[in-house]
Design a protein around this motif. Structure first.
Motif, PDB file in Angstrom:
ATOM      1  N   ASN A 273       0.954  -1.212  -0.015  1.00 37.75           N
ATOM      2  CA  ASN A 273      -0.092   0.056   0.021  1.00 37.75           C
ATOM      3  C   ASN A 273       0.856   1.265  -0.013  1.00 37.75           C
ATOM      4  O   ASN A 273       1.423   1.574   0.752  1.00 37.75           O
ATOM      5  N   PRO A 274       0.823   2.081  -0.884  1.00 39.44           N
ATOM      6  CA  PRO A 274       1.612   3.181  -1.276  1.00 39.44           C
ATOM      7  C   PRO A 274       1.311   4.472  -0.241  1.00 39.44           C
ATOM      8  O   PRO A 274       1.918   5.210   0.050  1.00 39.44           O
ATOM      9  N   ARG A 275       0.126   4.222   0.508  1.00 42.47           N
ATOM     10  CA  ARG A 275      -0.140   5.241   1.660  1.00 42.47           C
ATOM     11  C   ARG A 275       0.234   4.895   2.844  1.00 42.47           C
ATOM     12  O   ARG A 275       0.013   5.435   3.806  1.00 42.47           O
ATOM     13  N   VAL A 276       0.913   3.466   3.088  1.00 46.15           N
ATOM     14  CA  VAL A 276       1.288   3.327   4.207  1.00 46.15           C
ATOM     15  C   VAL A 276       2.827   3.558   4.407  1.00 46.15           C
ATOM     16  O   VAL A 276       3.596   3.470   3.479  1.00 46.15           O
ATOM     17  N   ARG A 277       3.186   3.967   5.578  1.00 45.12           N
ATOM     18  CA  ARG A 277       4.589   4.349   6.199  1.00 45.12           C
ATOM     19  C   ARG A 277       5.016   3.533   7.291  1.00 45.12           C
ATOM     20  O   ARG A 277       4.385   3.562   8.389  1.00 45.12           O
ATOM     21  N   PHE A 278       6.179   2.581   7.121  1.00 42.49           N
ATOM     22  CA  PHE A 278       6.468   1.631   8.138  1.00 42.49           C
ATOM     23  C   PHE A 278       7.494   2.298   8.854  1.00 42.49           C
ATOM     24  O   PHE A 278       8.497   2.858   8.433  1.00 42.49           O
ATOM     25  N   ILE A 279       7.341   2.283  10.474  1.00 45.92           N
ATOM     26  CA  ILE A 279       8.622   2.803  11.081  1.00 45.92           C
ATOM     27  C   ILE A 279       9.024   2.023  12.063  1.00 45.92           C
ATOM     28  O   ILE A 279       8.024   1.699  12.891  1.00 45.92           O
ATOM     29  N   HIS A 280      10.159   1.835  12.096  1.00 41.72           N
ATOM     30  CA  HIS A 280      10.686   0.860  13.062  1.00 41.72           C
ATOM     31  C   HIS A 280      11.193   1.746  14.507  1.00 41.72           C
ATOM     32  O   HIS A 280      12.182   2.548  14.407  1.00 41.72           O
ATOM     33  N   ASP A 281      10.445   1.741  15.455  1.00 46.11           N
ATOM     34  CA  ASP A 281      10.731   2.730  16.516  1.00 46.11           C
ATOM     35  C   ASP A 281       9.831   2.075  17.806  1.00 46.11           C
ATOM     36  O   ASP A 281       8.906   1.285  17.553  1.00 46.11           O
ATOM     37  N   ASP A 282      10.099   2.380  18.774  1.00 43.61           N
ATOM     38  CA  ASP A 282       9.487   2.239  20.143  1.00 43.61           C
ATOM     39  C   ASP A 282       8.238   3.275  19.864  1.00 43.61           C
ATOM     40  O   ASP A 282       8.263   4.269  19.836  1.00 43.61           O
ATOM     41  N   GLY A 283       6.887   2.488  20.343  1.00 46.40           N
ATOM     42  CA  GLY A 283       5.660   3.110  20.393  1.00 46.40           C
ATOM     43  C   GLY A 283       5.876   4.640  21.105  1.00 46.40           C
ATOM     44  O   GLY A 283       5.374   5.907  20.508  1.00 46.40           O
ATOM     45  N   ARG A 284       6.412   4.642  22.442  1.00 50.76           N
ATOM     46  CA  ARG A 284       6.155   5.527  23.276  1.00 50.76           C
ATOM     47  C   ARG A 284       6.993   6.752  22.778  1.00 50.76           C
ATOM     48  O   ARG A 284       6.862   7.969  22.907  1.00 50.76           O
ATOM     49  N   ARG A 285       8.564   6.231  22.338  1.00 48.08           N
ATOM     50  CA  ARG A 285       9.080   7.374  21.942  1.00 48.08           C
ATOM     51  C   ARG A 285       8.669   7.935  20.669  1.00 48.08           C
ATOM     52  O   ARG A 285       9.010   9.329  20.596  1.00 48.08           O
ATOM     53  N   PHE A 286       8.182   7.201  19.830  1.00 51.96           N
ATOM     54  CA  PHE A 286       7.583   8.034  18.555  1.00 51.96           C
ATOM     55  C   PHE A 286       6.723   9.009  18.776  1.00 51.96           C
ATOM     56  O   PHE A 286       6.639  10.118  18.446  1.00 51.96           O
ATOM     57  N   LEU A 287       5.825   8.872  19.988  1.00 48.58           N
ATOM     58  CA  LEU A 287       4.713   9.517  20.353  1.00 48.58           C
ATOM     59  C   LEU A 287       5.261  10.883  21.069  1.00 48.58           C
ATOM     60  O   LEU A 287       4.889  12.069  20.690  1.00 48.58           O
ATOM     61  N   ARG A 288       6.271  10.805  21.478  1.00 49.36           N
ATOM     62  CA  ARG A 288       6.901  11.751  22.296  1.00 49.36           C
ATOM     63  C   ARG A 288       7.557  12.731  21.513  1.00 49.36           C
ATOM     64  O   ARG A 288       7.615  14.118  21.495  1.00 49.36           O
ATOM     65  N   LEU A 289       7.809  12.141  20.012  1.00 48.38           N
ATOM     66  CA  LEU A 289       8.383  13.095  19.157  1.00 48.38           C
ATOM     67  C   LEU A 289       7.590  13.675  18.233  1.00 48.38           C
ATOM     68  O   LEU A 289       7.866  14.263  17.204  1.00 48.38           O
ATOM     69  N   ALA A 290       6.506  13.044  18.180  1.00 47.48           N
ATOM     70  CA  ALA A 290       5.362  13.400  17.196  1.00 47.48           C
ATOM     71  C   ALA A 290       4.842  14.794  17.177  1.00 47.48           C
ATOM     72  O   ALA A 290       4.983  15.368  18.460  1.00 47.48           O
ATOM     73  N   SER A 291       4.528  15.477  16.210  1.00 48.86           N
ATOM     74  CA  SER A 291       4.138  16.891  16.166  1.00 48.86           C
ATOM     75  C   SER A 291       2.677  16.766  16.966  1.00 48.86           C
ATOM     76  O   SER A 291       1.918  15.684  16.725  1.00 48.86           O
ATOM     77  N   LYS A 292       1.981  18.010  17.449  1.00 47.72           N
ATOM     78  CA  LYS A 292       0.929  17.895  18.397  1.00 47.72           C
ATOM     79  C   LYS A 292      -0.299  17.980  17.333  1.00 47.72           C
ATOM     80  O   LYS A 292      -0.045  18.448  16.127  1.00 47.72           O
ATOM     81  N   GLN A 293      -0.855  17.114  17.774  1.00 47.55           N
ATOM     82  CA  GLN A 293      -2.395  17.361  16.836  1.00 47.55           C
ATOM     83  C   GLN A 293      -2.151  16.883  15.291  1.00 47.55           C
ATOM     84  O   GLN A 293      -2.644  17.475  14.297  1.00 47.55           O
ATOM     85  N   SER A 294      -1.297  15.528  15.215  1.00 48.14           N
ATOM     86  CA  SER A 294      -1.043  15.041  13.745  1.00 48.14           C
ATOM     87  C   SER A 294      -2.043  14.079  13.332  1.00 48.14           C
ATOM     88  O   SER A 294      -2.103  13.907  12.145  1.00 48.14           O
ATOM     89  N   TYR A 295      -2.765  13.479  14.169  1.00 50.90           N
ATOM     90  CA  TYR A 295      -3.541  12.284  13.821  1.00 50.90           C
ATOM     91  C   TYR A 295      -5.112  12.458  14.188  1.00 50.90           C
ATOM     92  O   TYR A 295      -5.455  12.934  15.093  1.00 50.90           O
ATOM     93  N   ASP A 296      -5.726  11.799  13.007  1.00 52.61           N
ATOM     94  CA  ASP A 296      -7.283  11.670  13.288  1.00 52.61           C
ATOM     95  C   ASP A 296      -7.585  10.425  14.336  1.00 52.61           C
ATOM     96  O   ASP A 296      -8.652  10.741  14.671  1.00 52.61           O
ATOM     97  N   LEU A 297      -6.843   9.270  14.027  1.00 53.53           N
ATOM     98  CA  LEU A 297      -7.120   8.242  14.866  1.00 53.53           C
ATOM     99  C   LEU A 297      -6.009   7.631  15.023  1.00 53.53           C
ATOM    100  O   LEU A 297      -4.973   7.616  14.400  1.00 53.53           O
ATOM    101  N   ILE A 298      -5.536   7.126  16.386  1.00 51.23           N
ATOM    102  CA  ILE A 298      -4.422   6.151  16.820  1.00 51.23           C
ATOM    103  C   ILE A 298      -5.022   4.896  17.285  1.00 51.23           C
ATOM    104  O   ILE A 298      -6.029   5.072  18.088  1.00 51.23           O
ATOM    105  N   MET A 299      -4.384   3.803  16.910  1.00 54.88           N
ATOM    106  CA  MET A 299      -4.886   2.680  17.537  1.00 54.88           C
ATOM    107  C   MET A 299      -3.889   1.823  18.231  1.00 54.88           C
ATOM    108  O   MET A 299      -2.606   1.733  17.802  1.00 54.88           O
ATOM    109  N   ASN A 300      -4.204   1.333  19.430  1.00 55.22           N
ATOM    110  CA  ASN A 300      -3.278   0.386  20.039  1.00 55.22           C
ATOM    111  C   ASN A 300      -3.354  -0.873  19.408  1.00 55.22           C
ATOM    112  O   ASN A 300      -4.696  -1.490  19.822  1.00 55.22           O
ATOM    113  N   SER A 301      -2.238  -1.745  18.925  1.00 58.31           N
ATOM    114  CA  SER A 301      -2.682  -2.869  18.408  1.00 58.31           C
ATOM    115  C   SER A 301      -1.439  -3.724  18.987  1.00 58.31           C
ATOM    116  O   SER A 301      -0.525  -4.333  18.186  1.00 58.31           O
TER     117      SER A 301
END
Length: 218
Positions: free
Chosen positions: A56-84
């Motif tokens: 899927n060209p609309r998907v970006r795969f990121i190898h990272d720790d979920g908590r670390r990624f969220l700490r560095l994410a821009s504010k108000q970036s996502y419409d939906l976040i899912m814990n899987s």
């Protein structure tokens, strides 16, 4: 069906893609964060499980720790976040169910964004379930609950009031047909009516007092 728009989604925990795959069909962009590199080569071996997620060209795969990624994410970036990820009884997954983690999720969501959390009540004690829900409520005052078989529950929570949309105007035919295969006797929308409880979960669920699940005392 509860996301206010379908622009940007984030999935924490790729696994075999069974959650991320359907989600990627609904959103213009889906970021998938996975810490375990072992899952990446498995995706091409089970394409039917995840709607060819790896292509899927609309998907970006990121190898990272979920908590670390969220700490560095821009504010108000996502419409939906899912814990899987696995149930919080697993040590490595427990850090994704704490108050501080939920606060990081809220930071990365848009003001009307939605956080989806899947858990199995059979794998938690009653006290653990109450603690999890009280912790979620402390960050997200609005929630809708879906009840599935085998003790599985999905909580969709948000800082803002949630509005259900079904029949969903943007549900891809490929996804709706696949879901309908598992429901030979009722329509997809009748199924949703049966499993999604009405109204705000926290308005009618009388939660007993329980300690919040925090990083310093998980």
């Amino acid at each position: 069906m509860v996301a206010p728009r379908h622009e940007n989604a984030l999935v924490i925990g790729q696994g075999l893609g069974m959650s991320a795959g359907p989600l990627s069909l609904l959103f213009n962009r889906t970021d998938i964060v996975e810490l375990n590199k072992a899952f990446a080569p498995l995706l091409p071996q089970v394409p039917d499980l995840h709607f060819n997620l790896h292509k899927n060209p609309r998907v970006r795969f990121i190898h990272d720790d979920g908590r670390r990624f969220l700490r560095l994410a821009s504010k108000q970036s996502y419409d939906l976040i899912m814990n899987s990820v696995a149930t919080p009884t697993y040590y490595s997954a427990g850090k994704l169910y704490t108050l501080e983690y939920f606060q990081s999720v809220s930071h990365a969501l848009r003001p009307d964004g939605v956080f989806c959390l899947l858990f199995n009540a059979k794998e938690l004690s009653d006290a653990g379930t109450f603690s999890l829900l009280q912790t979620l409520k402390a960050v997200f005052p609005y929630a809708r609950l879906a009840v599935f078989g085998g003790g599985y529950y999905m909580v969709a929570s948000s800082p803002s009031s949630l509005q259900m949309q079904y029949p969903h105007p943007q549900l891809p035919t490929e996804l709706s047909q696949r879901l309908q295969e598992y429901l030979p006797f009722i329509s997809l929308w009748e199924f949703f009516d049966n499993v999604i409880l009405p109204g705000n979960l926290f308005n009618y669920l009388d939660l007993p007092p329980a300690p919040l699940n925090k990083d310093d005392f998980p």
